[in-house]
Design a protein around this motif. Structure first.
Motif, PDB file in Angstrom:
ATOM      1  N   ILE A 177       1.517  -1.624  -0.016  1.00 36.96           N
ATOM      2  CA  ILE A 177       0.136   0.108   0.212  1.00 36.96           C
ATOM      3  C   ILE A 177       0.833   1.333   0.142  1.00 36.96           C
ATOM      4  N   LYS A 178       2.201   1.146   0.418  1.00 33.33           N
ATOM      5  CA  LYS A 178       3.049   2.028   0.958  1.00 33.33           C
ATOM      6  C   LYS A 178       2.699   2.939  -0.645  1.00 33.33           C
ATOM      7  N   SER A 221      -0.198  -2.731  12.402  1.00 43.43           N
ATOM      8  CA  SER A 221      -0.151  -1.641  12.405  1.00 43.43           C
ATOM      9  C   SER A 221       0.428  -1.869  10.742  1.00 43.43           C
ATOM     10  N   ALA A 222       1.727  -1.849  11.089  1.00 44.80           N
ATOM     11  CA  ALA A 222       2.286  -1.546   9.505  1.00 44.80           C
ATOM     12  C   ALA A 222       0.741  -1.511   8.391  1.00 44.80           C
ATOM     13  N   PHE A 223       0.029  -1.887   8.835  1.00 49.68           N
ATOM     14  CA  PHE A 223      -1.450  -2.358   7.308  1.00 49.68           C
ATOM     15  C   PHE A 223      -1.865  -0.770   7.754  1.00 49.68           C
ATOM     16  N   VAL A 224      -2.946  -1.135   9.136  1.00 45.04           N
ATOM     17  CA  VAL A 224      -2.950   0.120   9.639  1.00 45.04           C
ATOM     18  C   VAL A 224      -2.565   1.917   9.153  1.00 45.04           C
ATOM     19  N   THR A 225      -1.213   1.663   9.040  1.00 45.70           N
ATOM     20  CA  THR A 225      -0.943   3.080   9.227  1.00 45.70           C
ATOM     21  C   THR A 225      -0.583   3.398   7.695  1.00 45.70           C
ATOM     22  N   GLU A 226      -0.883   2.512   6.855  1.00 48.92           N
ATOM     23  CA  GLU A 226      -0.789   2.716   5.358  1.00 48.92           C
ATOM     24  C   GLU A 226      -1.847   3.028   4.669  1.00 48.92           C
ATOM     25  N   ILE A 227      -3.533   2.562   5.325  1.00 47.59           N
ATOM     26  CA  ILE A 227      -4.234   3.270   5.114  1.00 47.59           C
ATOM     27  C   ILE A 227      -4.546   4.145   5.920  1.00 47.59           C
ATOM     28  N   MET A 228      -4.890   4.084   6.659  1.00 50.15           N
ATOM     29  CA  MET A 228      -4.823   6.056   7.493  1.00 50.15           C
ATOM     30  C   MET A 228      -3.802   7.131   6.974  1.00 50.15           C
ATOM     31  N   ILE A 229      -2.248   6.952   6.539  1.00 49.55           N
ATOM     32  CA  ILE A 229      -2.047   7.442   5.436  1.00 49.55           C
ATOM     33  C   ILE A 229      -3.026   8.190   4.010  1.00 49.55           C
ATOM     34  N   PHE A 230      -2.976   7.157   3.810  1.00 46.88           N
ATOM     35  CA  PHE A 230      -3.971   6.841   2.132  1.00 46.88           C
ATOM     36  C   PHE A 230      -4.870   7.970   2.506  1.00 46.88           C
TER      37      PHE A 230
END
Lengths: 196, 196, 196, 196
Positions: free
Chosen positions: A71-72, A128-137
DNA sequence: GATGAATGAGCTTTCATTCAT
DNA sequence: AATGAATGAAAGCTCATTCAT
């Protein structure tokens, strides 16, 4: 096997366990099953992961990291939110197709064995790695006005739940078409739901 | 207890097992656990359900029927699709709040123990009461032009996955607000996703 | 069923249990199995036989009586020992064919569940009707000079073991011919073994 | 115990189970009983035999092999059929005296628990070592004219049934003399039955 | 690091027997 | 006599984990 570093060997164990846990479930996969799959002794497995639960937690981190990384890359692209959504959906379904064990692990192991992940993965810390990127998006595209501003979890639940739900339906063999054929519909739906 | 008919007793067993399975998971709940909760002997439990798996399947049918019934009532109301979506979301979150075990059973037992439901519940047959009502909702409102026409499962996955996902997040204690406070956001998102 | 006397009902229970025990073995036949076969309640069965073991012992007596009765008739005939042997063998194989459960009960229940028959049937007391008739046959024909004088059990073991062994082989499906076709061979062998 | 190889340990388990099964019957002997007798844990037993039935089948093969081997030696001797019969009877009764569990296992476990041996030992395949040697004995001595030609199973049933029957009577404690004292009578009877 | 035999608590399921009705 | 729900001990089997080698 002696030429493999400890870290490489751990990854080999993770990859194999990931497949077995996803296919048969956490409780129906035994440590001897995993060891046999790896041509490794049971005792030696414990030199790398000191318990079945610790292994399960390592797997969810591993999986989340890979998904987050993907996702990043999408986040860094210079394309519209609409296009990013499409890419995320396509990527997710592509993994569900090519490496279904990764998605299934989320659905069938992580989601449903709360107690296993209780000590060490509380509060989504291991994903969190996954969640964080969705959050950034989400936040970037709210900021630039493409998406409506709303509670992050309202948006996150949509992504995670919707995509996971479709993979579940695929696994139940109730979908007539391939997941790939759903990319259009579903990314449109998500876009309509979130757009400004 | 002698004044309870066989069917009533089966329901008592279902209700109790539902709570225990939801709370602790299928594999961490033992038949003795359930029997003790019911002040009933282990052997007698088997007079009502001849195996743990058969009990698990009875529960999912029971739960799906109740949920289906509630949606059926909403379907019969003379209100717009927009309002119906809101009512479905509110009803779902209300249950998740008042009888969380019902929703959790879907998420943590049914969804993730494929093998348990393999013989007798294949292809969502045991949740058809629920699925059917969502289908009715969707098709009626496509027909009257309020919702966009698309693959049913694209819509069904949105409902089921999104709502389930939110309840999961609640269970993980990552939501700061109560589920109730998400009704607006989420029903809007679903409406935007599906409207014509 | 009310018009049946207690004794008649006991016999009905015996006949049915005999079949089930013979077919499935003592330990694989449950009291509920028997009750169901009889369209009778479990509790009521215990009004007739106060335990599974007591039932098993009644059956062996019942069976032994019937077999003994048949030999008694042969014993009374005015024919040679040679012919009597033939008749006994033919009668035995005929039963093994028409009511195999009687012979199988000897072989598969009585012979192999020593503990079941320990309290009440010790020392072949429950099969004495059968044993006695063989003894009468043997002693009469020793007395009249047709058979060699020898230890009774040497002769009894020959009868009982040989005939039982043949029925066992039949049950294992290793005999190509019907038991009936073995009557000649086997009665000759027995006669040669015992004759004066 | 660590100095025992896997095969040796399997044999130790077989020998011990053989005794327990013969003494108490298959259904009255539990895996914990066997394990305790061996000073071994229940779980570890399953590293050697993956089920109680598989253990039971290994035992009958083991026993049949030993008996077959003993008859083979007699078969190779340069003595008359008459003498061979005597040696077989003597050998059989000697075992029944010194290692009664071997004969009892035939009678009380193998013969009477058809279902246990159904999957893997059908059609006497697991006792073929024993059966084969009796067949060789019979056919050789028919060929050289010492025994009458007749259906093999007529002869086999005589041996197996007669000898087994005598051991059964011994077990029931109805024989006043020791088995040894019956060798003469019984081998004469068998010889008279079979001779040309 | 590597092996795999060993442990034993714990699981699901069965069933002879009882007893309130 | 008749019912069948209820009991609960005990069975076969599993498996995460340990440890001597």
């Amino acid at each position: 096997m002696a030429f493999l570093k400890k870290e490489e060997k751990k990854n080999r164990i993770i990859e194999t366990s990931l497949k077995l846990f996803s296919k048969n479930g956490f409780h129906n996969t035994t440590i001897p099953d995993i060891a046999k799959s790896l041509n490794m002794s049971v005792g030696n497995m414990y030199n790398y992961f000191s318990s079945k639960e610790i292994l399960a937690m390592a797997i969810i981190r591993y999986t989340s990291d890979i998904l987050g990384e993907k996702i990043k890359k999408i986040n860094k692209m210079k394309i519209s939110a609409h296009e990013k959504i499409r890419k995320i959906v396509a990527m997710y379904f592509n993994i569900a197709d090519k490496k279904p064990e990764m998605i299934e692990y989320f659905l069938r192991v992580y989601l449903s064995n709360r107690d296993v992940f209780k000590n060490g993965c509380e509060g989504m810390i291991c994903v969190s790695a996954f969640v964080t990127e969705i959050m950034i998006f989400f936040e970037e595209n709210v900021r630039n006005g493409e998406l409506r501003d709303q509670d992050f979890f309202s948006a996150f639940g949509l992504f995670m739940g919707y995509l996971g739900g479709m993979v579940f339906l695929k696994g139940e063999e109730v979908l007539e078409k391939s997941l790939d054929d759903y990319v259009d519909d579903i990314s449109e739906n998500i876009y309509f739901a979130l757009k400004a």
